[in-house]
Design a protein around this motif. Structure first.
Motif: not given
Length: 504
Positions: A132-137, A179-184, A200-204, A231-236
């Protein structure tokens, strides 16, 4: 008998215990009050050396010795990661970044534009078991991220599109269920949805164009980094930007506040460690400028930050520069001198804008009282150069000036171009054609790797914008790039070119 002092590690830096002489030595190295040194082994070594000259014996407390030992081990592991080999279609430096993230999960890829930072970040997600990844752009590159995610990872890309709050919450629910996704999502959506995103439960988390978060007081910066709590936090946590700081090294503070909020202390302590801080001659405030000590800054940031130059990569294409000096004809020179003389007492920003209009076409200059019709040497030269090329990007600063140089057929892109149209224009430009674009538009998130020619109808004052515009074309996998810069001698354009050369 020599004096003694001690150094210990605290949450605010490396604490100096000693008399006023020891504190003066620490103040010279990098502290506002002399009580703390930066988190840098090099700063410790310099303090010990300067203390010896002042007949001061330095004792390192066990906690600090352990920190130095662990830091040396981390440095060795990161250097080993940087020697990774290419695989699975990724370049060696992109795999190396993924290995860096494996060693230390908080990374800032500050490599120059065109080195493939987006793919480096996706390699890090792929090789570090991110589900699970969050992409901020920025909004302009949102759909480029979607394409890249599909190409380089097995994550399902989900775009946080415009719409009602209910529609956006449904998108977040769909992301949670996958199950596996990237939110942009774009930077503007961070603050309004900060509370929902924090759940949100985020890995990165990948923050693209992290210079959008330079201002620690901006709402989007607070929403991501928690400079005012939260703030937002994740493992990576990964930040990407080709221009990590502009006015001073203290621009890096939001990144460290995001990754290690309890380690680097307050903004002002970080500013005194990394930048030149002085009281402003114009107001009762402190000004923060430049870099205080580049070696100590590099030592502090080494575990977190990577900065690759274009010259470091063997896969990048060659570049050719062609500067074309132009002469004004007598009529144009006469009008330019008269109007420039009249503008000297005007507002300087207004005067600069009017002089730039004057170089391209005196009819566009509202400060010009003299009648004018026809083309100038600048317009004729740019049209002639562009007319001989079938695949070219033409940059300008002012839209009116840029439109004076149009050669049919052409493609057009500026800040007012709708998003759907922008995507179609960029697709067509990658296939070929003449693309006219403002420098401001070309400074972020546009990828034109197979365009062999770039013409600057006008040059920007900002060196950052200039380099970013160059990076739109000179990228990995592209061929040789030719940059053509026609400029009028004896005008403000010659001055701008000199400023850019000096800034380089």
């Amino acid at each position: 008998m020599p004096k003694r002092c001690e150094l210990d590690l605290t949450r605010y830096g490396i604490r100096v215990y000693g008399d006023s002489q020891a504190l003066d030595v620490a103040k010279a190295i990098g502290s506002d009050d002399g009580r703390y040194l930066p988190y840098s082994e090099l700063a410790v070594d310099r303090f010990i050396g300067m203390a010896a000259l002042n007949r001061i014996v330095v004792d390192l407390r066990p906690q600090l010795q352990r920190w130095i030992s662990n830091r040396r081990k981390l440095f060795r592991r990161i250097r080993e990661a940087d020697r990774a080999a290419a695989r699975d279609g990724f370049y060696a430096h992109q795999v190396a970044f993924a290995e860096r993230v494996r060693v230390f999960p908080f990374q800032y890829d500050a490599s120059e534009t065109g080195t493939g930072k987006t793919v480096s970040a996706l390699a890090a997600l792929r090789y570090n078991d991110v589900r699970k990844a969050l992409i901020v752009c920025p909004n302009i590159v949102k759909y480029q991220w979607l394409d890249a995610i599909e190409t380089w990872t097995d994550l399902r890309p989900i775009v946080f599109t415009n719409g009602s709050r209910r529609q956006r919450l449904e998108i977040l629910e769909r992301f949670e269920a996958a199950e596996k996704a990237a939110l942009v999502l774009n930077w503007e959506a961070l603050y309004p949805y900060r509370e929902v995103l924090a759940e949100l439960r985020l890995d990165a988390i990948v923050a693209d164009e992290f210079h959008y978060a330079r201002n620690r007081k901006a709402k989007r910066t607070q929403a991501l980094t928690g400079t005012s709590g939260g703030g937002l936090r994740a493992r990576i946590q990964i930040a990407l930007s080709g221009t990590p700081f502009e006015r001073s090294a203290a621009d890096l503070y939001p990144f460290f506040r995001w990754c290690v909020p309890d380690f680097f202390g307050s903004y002002w302590r970080f500013a005194f460690w990394t930048s030149n801080v002085a009281r402003s001659p114009w107001a009762d405030v402190l000004e923060v400028k430049g870099v205080r000590d580049s070696e100590i800054l590099a030592d502090m940031t080494f575990p977190y930050m990577r900065r690759l130059r274009l010259e470091d990569l063997k896969d990048l294409p060659a570049e050719v520069w062609k500067f074309v000096p132009l002469e004004m004809d007598a009529a144009h020179a006469k009008v330019y001198r008269k109007v420039a003389k009249q503008l000297k007492l005007e507002n300087p920003f207004y005067a600069i804008a009017q002089l730039r209009y004057l170089t391209m076409d005196p009819a566009l200059c509202e400060a010009n009282p003299y009648p004018w019709s026809g083309d100038t040497a600048k317009v004729e030269a740019v049209r002639e150069i562009v007319g001989e090329l079938s695949h070219v990007v033409v940059f300008g600063v002012y839209k009116a000036n840029l439109r004076r140089t149009l050669v049919n057929p052409f493609l057009w892109l500026d800040g007012e171009t709708p998003e759907a149209t922008r995507r179609e224009v960029l697709k067509a430009a990658r296939r070929g054609g003449r693309l006219y674009m403002t420098v401001q538009m070309g400074s972020t998130g546009i990828d034109l790797p197979r365009c062999p020619y770039v013409v600057f109808a006008e040059l920007p004052w900002s060196y950052t914008q200039f380099r970013q515009a160059l990076g739109r074309v000179r990228r990995l996998t592209s061929g040789r790039v030719v940059y053509i810069i026609p400029y009028l001698k004896g005008t403000i354009e010659e001055r701008i070119l000199a400023v850019l050369r000096r800034k380089e």
